[in-house]
Design a protein around this motif. Structure first.
Motif, PDB file in Angstrom:
ATOM      1  N   SER A  43       0.821  -1.224   0.000  1.00 55.42           N
ATOM      2  CA  SER A  43       0.000   0.000   0.000  1.00 55.42           C
ATOM      3  C   SER A  43       0.854   1.272   0.000  1.00 55.42           C
ATOM      4  CB  SER A  43      -0.938  -0.006   1.210  1.00 55.42           C
ATOM      5  OG  SER A  43      -0.190   0.031   2.404  1.00 55.42           O
ATOM      6  N   GLY A  44       2.195   1.110  -0.031  1.00 56.25           N
ATOM      7  CA  GLY A  44       3.082   2.268  -0.087  1.00 56.25           C
ATOM      8  C   GLY A  44       3.534   2.807   1.253  1.00 56.25           C
ATOM      9  N   VAL A  45       3.217   2.109   2.340  1.00 59.59           N
ATOM     10  CA  VAL A  45       3.595   2.551   3.680  1.00 59.59           C
ATOM     11  C   VAL A  45       4.969   1.977   4.043  1.00 59.59           C
ATOM     12  CG1 VAL A  45       2.973   2.439   6.131  1.00 59.59           C
ATOM     13  CG2 VAL A  45       1.197   2.692   4.402  1.00 59.59           C
ATOM     14  N   MET A  46       5.853   2.801   4.591  1.00 55.68           N
ATOM     15  CA  MET A  46       7.168   2.356   5.034  1.00 55.68           C
ATOM     16  C   MET A  46       7.009   1.618   6.364  1.00 55.68           C
ATOM     17  SD  MET A  46      10.382   2.413   4.109  1.00 55.68           S
ATOM     18  CE  MET A  46      10.908   3.837   3.205  1.00 55.68           C
ATOM     19  N   MET A  47       7.539   0.378   6.445  1.00 53.27           N
ATOM     20  CA  MET A  47       7.420  -0.440   7.658  1.00 53.27           C
ATOM     21  C   MET A  47       8.792  -0.960   8.070  1.00 53.27           C
ATOM     22  SD  MET A  47       3.972  -2.713   7.153  1.00 53.27           S
ATOM     23  CE  MET A  47       4.686  -3.782   5.952  1.00 53.27           C
ATOM     24  N   ARG A  48       8.977  -1.106   9.401  1.00 57.38           N
ATOM     25  CA  ARG A  48      10.200  -1.727   9.897  1.00 57.38           C
ATOM     26  C   ARG A  48      10.196  -3.188   9.459  1.00 57.38           C
ATOM     27  NH1 ARG A  48       8.810   0.471  15.771  1.00 57.38           N
ATOM     28  NH2 ARG A  48       6.820  -0.102  14.861  1.00 57.38           N
ATOM     29  N   SER A  49      11.295  -3.605   8.833  1.00 57.49           N
ATOM     30  CA  SER A  49      11.410  -4.972   8.347  1.00 57.49           C
ATOM     31  C   SER A  49      12.894  -5.283   8.190  1.00 57.49           C
ATOM     32  CB  SER A  49      10.698  -5.114   7.000  1.00 57.49           C
ATOM     33  OG  SER A  49      10.728  -6.448   6.570  1.00 57.49           O
ATOM     34  N   GLY A  50      13.335  -6.411   8.768  1.00 56.62           N
ATOM     35  CA  GLY A  50      14.756  -6.739   8.782  1.00 56.62           C
ATOM     36  C   GLY A  50      15.283  -6.605  10.194  1.00 56.62           C
ATOM     37  N   THR A  51      16.437  -5.993  10.344  1.00 59.14           N
ATOM     38  CA  THR A  51      16.995  -5.794  11.688  1.00 59.14           C
ATOM     39  C   THR A  51      17.043  -4.310  12.009  1.00 59.14           C
ATOM     40  OG1 THR A  51      19.258  -5.797  10.842  1.00 59.14           O
ATOM     41  CG2 THR A  51      18.394  -7.893  11.634  1.00 59.14           C
ATOM     42  N   GLY A  52      16.843  -4.004  13.291  1.00 60.93           N
ATOM     43  CA  GLY A  52      16.884  -2.612  13.694  1.00 60.93           C
ATOM     44  C   GLY A  52      16.758  -2.442  15.190  1.00 60.93           C
ATOM     45  N   ARG A  53      16.893  -1.186  15.605  1.00 60.51           N
ATOM     46  CA  ARG A  53      16.812  -0.829  17.028  1.00 60.51           C
ATOM     47  C   ARG A  53      15.785   0.279  17.201  1.00 60.51           C
ATOM     48  NH1 ARG A  53      21.436   1.692  20.937  1.00 60.51           N
ATOM     49  NH2 ARG A  53      20.378   1.191  22.868  1.00 60.51           N
ATOM     50  N   HIS A  54      14.842   0.041  18.113  1.00 58.55           N
ATOM     51  CA  HIS A  54      13.798   1.016  18.415  1.00 58.55           C
ATOM     52  C   HIS A  54      13.941   1.415  19.881  1.00 58.55           C
ATOM     53  CE1 HIS A  54       9.745   2.811  17.769  1.00 58.55           C
ATOM     54  NE2 HIS A  54       9.759   2.756  19.086  1.00 58.55           N
ATOM     55  N   ILE A  55      13.989   2.711  20.130  1.00 54.64           N
ATOM     56  CA  ILE A  55      14.048   3.230  21.500  1.00 54.64           C
ATOM     57  C   ILE A  55      12.845   4.134  21.693  1.00 54.64           C
ATOM     58  CG2 ILE A  55      15.361   4.583  23.175  1.00 54.64           C
ATOM     59  CD1 ILE A  55      17.883   3.877  21.530  1.00 54.64           C
ATOM     60  N   SER A  56      11.989   3.754  22.653  1.00 58.82           N
ATOM     61  CA  SER A  56      10.793   4.561  22.896  1.00 58.82           C
ATOM     62  C   SER A  56      11.137   5.739  23.803  1.00 58.82           C
ATOM     63  CB  SER A  56       9.680   3.714  23.517  1.00 58.82           C
ATOM     64  OG  SER A  56      10.021   3.350  24.828  1.00 58.82           O
ATOM     65  N   ALA A  57      10.298   6.747  23.772  1.00 61.74           N
ATOM     66  CA  ALA A  57      10.506   7.945  24.582  1.00 61.74           C
ATOM     67  C   ALA A  57      10.514   7.615  26.071  1.00 61.74           C
ATOM     68  CB  ALA A  57       9.423   8.972  24.270  1.00 61.74           C
ATOM     69  N   ASN A  58       9.837   6.521  26.490  1.00 65.84           N
ATOM     70  CA  ASN A  58       9.798   6.153  27.914  1.00 65.84           C
ATOM     71  C   ASN A  58      10.959   5.240  28.328  1.00 65.84           C
ATOM     72  OD1 ASN A  58       9.139   3.632  26.943  1.00 65.84           O
ATOM     73  ND2 ASN A  58       7.105   3.556  27.856  1.00 65.84           N
ATOM     74  N   GLY A  59      11.897   4.958  27.395  1.00 64.39           N
ATOM     75  CA  GLY A  59      13.085   4.186  27.752  1.00 64.39           C
ATOM     76  C   GLY A  59      13.058   2.722  27.373  1.00 64.39           C
TER      77      GLY A  59
END
Length: 134
Positions: A28-44
């Motif tokens: 649908s054209g939306v960019m999605m996290r896929s593969g490897t990565g690191r996510h850090i939320s604002a709450n830690g």
């Protein structure tokens, strides 16, 4: 850089969350996290590992602000498969998870280092055996 339709990105979300890693574009054209990565939320909350269709999926490590840590398998954004959960007090559970719940054969080590083995079913663990070191 593009690998198999994936691109490496560094993205800051409007709520203060940050993601660095691989993404792909959905049908649908939306960019999605896929593969490897690191996510850090604002709450830690910090997740480092594999992603699929914008969800934690595969192997990864999730660090909670409380000090709790989960290392293991994820499926559709939840603990699912083999993993180790370390509680803030240092006690650990190593075994199987099913949709974020302890499920199946596992080993619990309490904060004093005593080991308990057996079958875990969510919050119930009937028939646990304590391992004695003689």
């Amino acid at each position: 850089m593009s690998v198999e339709g994936r691109v490496k990105v560094s993205y800051a979300f409007p709520n203060g969350d940050r993601y660095e890693g691989e993404c792909c574009t959905s049908a649908s054209g939306v960019m999605m996290r896929s593969g490897t990565g690191r996510h850090i939320s604002a709450n830690g909350l910090k997740y480092t590992g594999e992603w699929h269709e914008d969800k934690m999926h595969g192997r990864g490590t999730l660090q909670h602000p409380s000090g709790a840590l989960y290392e293991g398998e994820f499926k559709d954004g939840v603990y699912h498969g083999a993993g180790t959960y370390t509680f803030p007090d240092g006690s650990t559970y190593k075994g199987h998870f099913h949709e974020n719940k302890l499920e199946g054969e596992g080993v619990f080590s309490d904060a004093r280092g005593l080991l308990w083995t057996g079958q875990f079913h969510g919050k119930a663990a009937l028939g646990l055996k304590m391992q004695h070191n003689i």
